[in-house]
Design an enzyme around this catalytic site. Structure first.
Site, short mmCIF file in Angstrom:
data_model
loop_
_atom_site.label_atom_id
_atom_site.label_comp_id
_atom_site.label_asym_id
_atom_site.label_seq_id
_atom_site.Cartn_x
_atom_site.Cartn_y
_atom_site.Cartn_z
N HIS A 119 -2.48 -2.37 -9.50
CA HIS A 119 -3.38 -1.56 -8.65
C HIS A 119 -4.58 -2.29 -8.49
O HIS A 119 -5.07 -3.01 -9.81
CB HIS A 119 -3.68 -0.59 -8.82
CG HIS A 119 -4.61 0.96 -7.86
ND1 HIS A 119 -5.87 0.66 -7.51
CD2 HIS A 119 -3.66 1.65 -7.15
CE1 HIS A 119 -5.94 1.67 -6.72
NE2 HIS A 119 -4.61 2.08 -6.17
N HIS B 245 1.05 -1.14 0.06
CA HIS B 245 -0.07 -0.28 0.20
C HIS B 245 0.86 1.11 -0.14
O HIS B 245 1.64 1.89 -0.99
CB HIS B 245 -1.24 -0.20 1.38
CG HIS B 245 -2.15 0.62 1.45
ND1 HIS B 245 -2.52 1.70 0.02
CD2 HIS B 245 -2.78 0.95 2.61
CE1 HIS B 245 -3.86 2.55 0.68
NE2 HIS B 245 -3.85 1.96 1.70
N ASP C 109 2.97 5.68 -6.70
CA ASP C 109 4.15 4.91 -6.01
C ASP C 109 5.35 5.08 -6.95
O ASP C 109 6.24 5.03 -6.38
CB ASP C 109 3.88 4.68 -4.76
CG ASP C 109 3.25 4.41 -3.99
OD1 ASP C 109 3.19 5.43 -2.97
OD2 ASP C 109 2.48 3.22 -3.12
N1 ACO Z 1 4.53 -6.86 -10.49
C1 ACO Z 1 4.52 -8.26 -11.24
N2 ACO Z 1 3.45 -8.97 -11.08
C2 ACO Z 1 2.18 -8.54 -10.33
C3 ACO Z 1 2.54 -6.84 -10.15
C4 ACO Z 1 3.65 -6.95 -9.28
N3 ACO Z 1 3.60 -5.28 -9.22
N4 ACO Z 1 1.46 -6.81 -9.43
C5 ACO Z 1 0.09 -7.65 -9.63
N5 ACO Z 1 0.86 -8.29 -10.05
C6 ACO Z 1 0.77 -9.97 -10.64
C7 ACO Z 1 0.23 -11.23 -9.82
O1 ACO Z 1 1.66 -12.08 -9.43
C8 ACO Z 1 -1.27 -11.49 -10.44
O2 ACO Z 1 0.14 -12.75 -11.65
P1 ACO Z 1 -0.96 -13.94 -11.29
O3 ACO Z 1 -2.49 -13.86 -12.55
O4 ACO Z 1 -0.41 -14.75 -12.42
O5 ACO Z 1 -1.13 -14.68 -10.41
C9 ACO Z 1 -1.84 -10.30 -11.18
O6 ACO Z 1 -0.93 -9.13 -11.29
C10 ACO Z 1 -3.10 -9.89 -10.70
O7 ACO Z 1 -2.54 -9.71 -9.33
P2 ACO Z 1 -3.08 -9.51 -7.60
O8 ACO Z 1 -1.93 -9.79 -6.30
O9 ACO Z 1 -4.27 -10.66 -7.98
O10 ACO Z 1 -3.33 -7.69 -8.02
P3 ACO Z 1 -4.37 -7.52 -6.40
O11 ACO Z 1 -5.77 -6.44 -7.31
O12 ACO Z 1 -4.88 -8.00 -5.60
O13 ACO Z 1 -2.38 -6.94 -6.29
C11 ACO Z 1 -1.60 -4.46 -5.68
C12 ACO Z 1 -2.98 -4.92 -6.03
C13 ACO Z 1 -1.03 -5.14 -4.46
C14 ACO Z 1 -1.52 -3.15 -5.97
C15 ACO Z 1 -0.46 -5.34 -6.81
O14 ACO Z 1 -0.67 -5.02 -8.09
C16 ACO Z 1 1.58 -4.89 -6.23
O15 ACO Z 1 1.83 -6.14 -5.26
N6 ACO Z 1 1.76 -4.01 -7.11
C17 ACO Z 1 2.93 -3.71 -6.58
C18 ACO Z 1 2.57 -3.23 -4.97
C19 ACO Z 1 2.84 -1.21 -4.47
O16 ACO Z 1 2.89 -0.89 -6.15
N7 ACO Z 1 2.08 -1.11 -4.38
C20 ACO Z 1 0.82 0.55 -4.12
C21 ACO Z 1 -0.13 0.00 -4.89
S1 ACO Z 1 -1.64 2.07 -5.37
C22 ACO Z 1 -1.15 2.41 -3.54
O17 ACO Z 1 -1.70 1.33 -2.40
C23 ACO Z 1 -1.49 3.56 -3.13
#
Ligand code: ACO
Length: 431
Positions: free
Chosen positions: A309, A268, A365
């Site tokens: 996201h 987050h 971010d």
């Molecule tokens: N890098 C690589 N792969 C990713 C990323 C990433 N940043 N984000 C998602 N994925 C992949 C997952 O591994 C998953 O792959 P799969 O379908 O093969 O299993 C798919 O994309 C979907 O990901 P989820 O985790 O199910 O998506 P969710 O909506 O739950 O997560 C989140 C959203 C937590 C923001 C995620 O994208 C992430 O971890 N990003 C990196 C951290 C980040 O930048 N967070 C800030 C978010 S903005 C904020 O809160 C202010």
């Protein structure tokens, strides 16, 4: 049968039900009447992480994640970032309308006159180790404020509520800057009413021995914009924590402490710090393809921080605006050398099948940390720089929740898959 309804046939019993659809949703409680037998509890939905459950009705922030739209009280974020400042936007989020000149003057005057913290709070701060993370310090100090303002527990009194809201918004930059000064071993720089909200924060952070700190107007404006972009984001993890804790009628300081804890996590608000650490670790533009390969082959264990996201399946509109803002800041501070790595990561990721298929775009971010670093903020202050402006979003959502007659103490259900009742086994008889 109404067109605005959902017909469900329960194949266990052959019975049919008609559930009304309102605002594109059915009421989860309407499912309860669907029972397999008379003593059945009734149907529930299973939604870990609330990916498809609306927990409230809100009139504050609208997001269309597919189109990359973000509006506060109907105003597009781009227009607010261009024309407004943080305090005006904060007023808008809390009150629903932009202030008149008189309302704005009274509001900013009120904030300015609540920036000082009780001297005793400094004793709490100095008890932390020199290397304590500033987000941990902020979280503890904000929660501790509930003991300084015990009347804050009267959350049903609108006047009292507003007083605590003003205090929290006003004191957050002071607490944040004091946490930083503790880390670097500098004397605390007190609030100065001659500055605006962001200028005052900059002087409390960076003032040295000069009598009057000079705020660079470009950097001050950049901070105003970044604060506007971070002010609210509807029912995200930390806002849900604020609403969830607040639903038990905790005081706003305790609830905000919980929201800060939720924001702290690397998935987050802690992501901006992790982006910088990731860029530093990659080290050079040439190493970007190898890092992308590592992310793809890790099966989700290594993430490209600042990408993806829950709601945006398109470019995060805040990231787009921040990227533009970065150029103006770098003209003053010099270009952050990590920018080249970030641009290369974005270029490759946006063409790569893995990221394209999963609709992973830069989020808020991805670029904000580069600006903060260029402005002189240490990396571990980045999540704190998110918490300061998000405070108004948390408080606006908290107040909306308290005024919503349909809300009750938050209490999800579970699907119990553990043991059924069994008898206690004395320790000597266990294998
Ligand atoms: N890098 C690589 N792969 C990713 C990323 C990433 N940043 N984000 C998602 N994925 C992949 C997952 O591994 C998953 O792959 P799969 O379908 O093969 O299993 C798919 O994309 C979907 O990901 P989820 O985790 O199910 O998506 P969710 O909506 O739950 O997560 C989140 C959203 C937590 C923001 C995620 O994208 C992430 O971890 N990003 C990196 C951290 C980040 O930048 N967070 C800030 C978010 S903005 C904020 O809160 C202010």
């Amino acid at each position: 049968m109404s067109n605005n309804s959902l017909s469900i046939t329960d194949n266990r019993t052959g019975k049919s039900y008609e559930l009304p659809i309102e605002n594109g949703t059915i009421k989860a409680l309407d499912l309860r009447k669907i029972k397999a037998s008379d003593d059945d509890f009734g149907l529930m939905t299973y939604d870990p992480a609330f990916t498809n459950t609306a927990s409230c009705k809100s009139r504050i922030t609208f997001i269309d994640g597919d189109k990359g739209v973000l509006n506060y009280r109907g105003y597009p974020i781009e227009e607010l970032a261009q024309h407004s400042n943080y305090l005006e936007t904060a007023y808008l989020l809390l009150n629903g309308e932009l202030p008149t000149k008189g309302q704005y003057d009274a509001w900013s005057d009120d904030i300015i006159h609540h920036t000082i913290i009780h001297e005793n709070v400094k004793n709490l701060l100095v008890a932390f180790r020199y290397d304590a993370h500033p987000m941990g310090m902020l979280m503890s100090m904000v929660s501790a404020l509930s003991t300084y303002y015990p009347e804050a527990k009267h959350i049903q009194d609108p006047g009292n509520r507003r007083k605590q809201i003003v205090r929290l918004i006003a004191k957050m930059p002071t607490l944040a800057a004091f946490a930083h000064r503790h880390t670097v071993g500098m004397p605390f720089a007190y609030p100065d009413n001659d500055f605006g909200y962001c200028g005052n924060f900059l002087q409390m952070m960076f003032k040295m021995t000069e009598v009057k700190f000079k705020v660079n107007p470009v950097l001050e404006r950049a901070l105003e914009i970044l604060f506007i972009l971070h002010a609210d984001h509807e029912q995200n993890c930390s806002t849900s924590a604020m609403r969830g804790v607040g639903s038990s009628e905790s005081d706003p300081y305790s609830s905000t402490g919980a929201a800060i804890a939720a924001l702290y996590g690397p998935l987050h608000g802690g992501a901006n710090e992790q982006v910088l650490r990731m860029l530093q670790e990659i080290g050079s533009k040439e190493k970007v393809p190898a890092f992308i390969k590592e992310v793809k082959e890790s099966g989700g264990d290594v993430r490209l921080m600042g990408f993806g996201h829950r709601v945006y399946k398109n470019y995060d509109p805040r990231a787009k605006y921040i990227k533009q803002c970065a150029d103006q800041v770098f003209e003053v501070t010099g270009r952050n050398p990590l920018l080249d790595i970030a641009l290369e990561l974005e270029r490759i990721a946006l063409q790569d099948e893995y990221f394209v298929k999963r609709k992973l775009y830069p989020n808020v971010d991805f670029y904000s940390g580069l600006i903060y670093q260029a402005m002189g903020f240490p990396v571990d202050m980045f999540p704190v720089l998110f918490a300061i402006p998000r405070t108004v979003g948390w408080l606006a959502q908290w107040e909306e929740m308290l005024q919503d007659k349909e809300q009750k103490i938050a209490r999800p259900r579970q699907i119990f898959l553990g043991h059924e009742r069994r008898g206690y086994v004395p320790i000597g008889a266990r294998s």
